[in-house]
Enzyme design. Structure first.
Site, PDB file in Angstrom:
ATOM      1  N   GLU A   1       0.850  -1.192   0.000  1.00  0.00           N
ATOM      2  CA  GLU A   1       0.000   0.000   0.000  1.00  0.00           C
ATOM      3  C   GLU A   1       0.884   1.240   0.000  1.00  0.00           C
ATOM      4  O   GLU A   1       1.750   1.395   0.862  1.00  0.00           O
ATOM      5  CB  GLU A   1      -0.919   0.015   1.228  1.00  0.00           C
ATOM      6  CG  GLU A   1      -1.766   1.269   1.327  1.00  0.00           C
ATOM      7  CD  GLU A   1      -2.403   1.467   2.698  1.00  0.00           C
ATOM      8  OE1 GLU A   1      -2.915   2.585   2.942  1.00  0.00           O
ATOM      9  OE2 GLU A   1      -2.376   0.547   3.525  1.00  0.00           O
TER      10      GLU A   1
ATOM     11  N   CYS B   1      -1.844  -0.770  30.119  1.00  0.00           N
ATOM     12  CA  CYS B   1      -0.586  -0.024  30.164  1.00  0.00           C
ATOM     13  C   CYS B   1      -0.698   1.169  31.128  1.00  0.00           C
ATOM     14  O   CYS B   1      -0.613   0.988  32.329  1.00  0.00           O
ATOM     15  CB  CYS B   1      -0.179   0.413  28.762  1.00  0.00           C
ATOM     16  SG  CYS B   1       1.567   0.866  28.643  1.00  0.00           S
TER      17      CYS B   1
ATOM     18  N   HIS C   1      -0.220  -4.608  25.992  1.00  0.00           N
ATOM     19  CA  HIS C   1      -1.365  -4.202  25.171  1.00  0.00           C
ATOM     20  C   HIS C   1      -2.003  -5.437  24.518  1.00  0.00           C
ATOM     21  O   HIS C   1      -1.664  -5.781  23.370  1.00  0.00           O
ATOM     22  CB  HIS C   1      -0.914  -3.222  24.078  1.00  0.00           C
ATOM     23  CG  HIS C   1      -0.559  -1.867  24.589  1.00  0.00           C
ATOM     24  ND1 HIS C   1      -1.463  -0.833  24.672  1.00  0.00           N
ATOM     25  CD2 HIS C   1       0.625  -1.375  25.051  1.00  0.00           C
ATOM     26  CE1 HIS C   1      -0.875   0.241  25.159  1.00  0.00           C
ATOM     27  NE2 HIS C   1       0.396  -0.049  25.399  1.00  0.00           N
TER      28      HIS C   1
ATOM     29  N   GLU D   1      -4.783  -5.763  23.158  1.00  0.00           N
ATOM     30  CA  GLU D   1      -5.606  -5.426  21.987  1.00  0.00           C
ATOM     31  C   GLU D   1      -4.871  -5.660  20.671  1.00  0.00           C
ATOM     32  O   GLU D   1      -5.505  -5.905  19.635  1.00  0.00           O
ATOM     33  CB  GLU D   1      -6.087  -3.973  22.064  1.00  0.00           C
ATOM     34  CG  GLU D   1      -5.018  -2.901  21.974  1.00  0.00           C
ATOM     35  CD  GLU D   1      -4.438  -2.463  23.306  1.00  0.00           C
ATOM     36  OE1 GLU D   1      -3.946  -1.328  23.414  1.00  0.00           O
ATOM     37  OE2 GLU D   1      -4.456  -3.296  24.255  1.00  0.00           O
TER      38      GLU D   1
END
EC number: 6.3.4.2
Length: 563
Positions: A141, A381, A507, A509
């Site tokens: 990209e 965090c 983290h 996520e």
């Protein structure tokens, strides 16, 4: 040899090139082709690690500790493939590498120029990704839009690329906007024509057009674009707005994008297996109940600053059959009033990561509210740091307890600088970054979710729990859910007497996937559903409304619109 797809953008920025690249990766993966996706970013920063979240959004962290563009998060989530620092290239990193080579004398006294030295370095980075994992397809990209002066070296490099690796090994895909002009009552192709003209002036003829639009693209417009842009009509792909980014691979599959791409690259046409992805989208459309999660942050004006967090919550909610509503809470406003004003009746509270003192007191108050009201809480965090400070002030009653990050003069620095960070001067790329193992306490709540004694999670921080307070911390209903393998660093804390109260130094996520939600988020969403949920009222999607507009001659009943 790998095949190469280059994705460029035109007309406007933020048009969705990253989602298109990630979706194409998913379509290749569904056909059992291996994929790696590379982002070329035109800014002069070496990486986004020191950039403001308000400008750049989230900084995504890879396993090997690279601070990268948030699009790499999309690449990982859509393809279920871990990226590395090789998958993120900036103008700054390119120029830094070339200047370092010049200083070492690698160019043997020659004049260093954009062409060939900068473009050659760019091409080498693309080849490096192909050599590293030897994927069947490398998707690249190119950031920015055609016509940006910053993007010119990248565009020149990918122009040269086809000549070097062979015409049938390279495909150019151009993502462009077709705006609907309400006053004229029609969709306009002229911006796309000009964008392609600009691209062709550089020497790149797009093989595939991805047409971003908010309604179906009529056949006569496809024919017009095919004629003016010199692209076969079957390679003019409609990418209509979707209710969720996870619908995009299915939309592009229906439009025949993968089939066209495989044909142009002379790859075998294989039957796709998108059943799992289809089930994911169907589950999103039929939630059993709804929950509202408060995210108490300091960058909430730009939701992209917490992109991976939002997606991880969605993954877990879909798996639990729940619709998730986000309540964005400005931590600075919480400081000025009772936190109940902003947090009443939520199903769960998350205090995410961040840096600096702004909004910290509001985050600490949010932690206290979650603890005292028994509301499911997840700290990430900086959120863990706030939870430790809240404990020190309100339970342990330590005088002016704080983090050394916020107050160097605090008599009780319950959060302190990592020893290896003491002499660090440069801010970029110098934190504790990337994948590290942690050992869980088998009696902890955390272990009940992971069901593994040793876990691996991604980190991005300079400060840690101060071990001088560890024994005192354990005396007040708190537990340490996990530590580094040597036991030195506290990686997770929790409360055993709470509905769900877990905070992590890492983290989680970053490692969540749509088809494999992270166990901590699954546990958090489950607790949130038990705490407070609401009935989901079926709603009419934008697409369905558009279909009704066509079917009803443009007249939609008022009760449908209100729903």
């Amino acid at each position: 040899m790998s095949k190469f797809v280059f994705v460029t953008g035109g007309v406007v920025s933020s048009i969705g090139k990253g989602i298109v690249a990630a979706s194409l990766g998913r379509l290749f993966k569904s056909r059992d082709y291996s994929v790696s996706i590379l982002k070329l970013d035109p800014y002069l920063n070496v990486d986004p690690g020191t950039m403001s979240p308000f400008q750049h959004g989230e900084v995504f962290v890879t396993d090997d500790g690279a601070e990268t563009d948030l699009d790499l998060g999309h690449y990982e989530r859509f393809t279920d493939t871990s990226m590395s620092r090789l998958n993120s290239v900036t103008t700054g990193s390119i120029y830094q590498a070339v200047i370092n080579k010049e200083r070492r004398g690698d160019y043997e006294g020659g004049t260093v120029q954009v062409i060939p030295h900068i473009t050659q370095e760019i091409k080498e980075r693309i080849h490096r990704v192909a050599k590293n994992t030897n994927p069947d397809v490398v998707i690249t990209e190119v950031g920015g839009t055609v016509g940006d002066i910053e993007s010119l070296p990248f565009l020149e490099a990918i122009r040269q690329f086809r000549k070097e690796v062979g015409r049938n090994n390279v495909l150019y895909m151009h993502v462009t906007l077709l705006p609907w002009i309400a006053s004229a009552g029609e969709m306009k192709t002229k911006p796309t024509q000009h964008s392609v003209k600009e691209l062709r002036s550089i020497g790149i003829q797009p093989d595939v057009l991805i047409c971003r639009c908010d309604r179906p693209l009529e056949e006569n417009l496809k024919d017009k674009l095919s004629e003016f842009c010199d692209v076969p009509m079957e390679s003019v792909i409609t990418a209509q707005d979707a209710t969720s980014i996870y619908e995009v691979p299915l939309i592009l599959e229906k439009e025949g994008l993968a089939q066209q791409t495989l044909e142009l690259l002379q790859l075998e046409q294989r039957q796709p297996d998108l059943r799992q992805w289809q089930t994911l989208v169907e589950n999103m459309a039929s939630p059993k109940q709804g929950i509202e999660i408060a995210i108490v942050g300091k960058y909430i004006q730009l939701s992209d600053a917490y992109l991976s967090l939002v997606e991880a919550l969605r993954h877990a909610a879909i798996a639990q059959g729940s619709e998730i509503k986000l309540r964005w809470v400005n931590a600075e406003k919480v400081e000025q009033t009772n936190p109940e004003t902003y947090l009443k009746d939520v199903s769960g509270i998350i205090v995410p990561g961040g840096f600096g003192i702004r909004g910290i007191e509001g985050k600490i108050q949010a932690v206290a509210y979650a603890r005292t009201e028994n509301i499911p809480f997840l700290g990430l965090c900086l959120g863990m740091h706030c939870a430790v400070v809240e404990w020190a002030r309100n339970i342990a009653k330590l005088d002016r307890a704080s983090s050394a990050e916020f107050n160097l003069d605090t008599p009780n620095p319950v959060i302190n600088l990592l020893p290896e960070q003491q002499d660090v001067v440069d801010l970029g790329g110098t934190m504790r970054l990337g994948l590290y193992p942690s050992r869980l306490n088998v009696e902890s709540h955390a272990y009940s979710f992971y069901q593994e004694e040793v876990i691996y999670e991604r980190h991005r921080h300079r400060y840690e729990f101060n071990n001088a307070y560890r024994s005192l911390f354990l005396e007040n209903g708190y537990a340490i859910g996990g530590t580094s393998l040597d036991g030195r660093l506290v990686e997770m804390i929790e409360r055993s007497d709470h509905a769900f109260f877990i905070a992590t130094q890492f983290h989680p996520e970053f490692r969540s996937r749509p088809n494999q939600p992270h166990p901590l988020f699954l546990g958090f969403i489950e607790a949130a559903m038990k705490h407070h949920s609401f009935e989901v009222v079926p709603s009419v999607s934008k697409k369905a409304v558009q279909e009704m507009q066509v079917g009803m001659g443009g007249n939609i009943p008022a009760e449908v619109i209100s729903n």
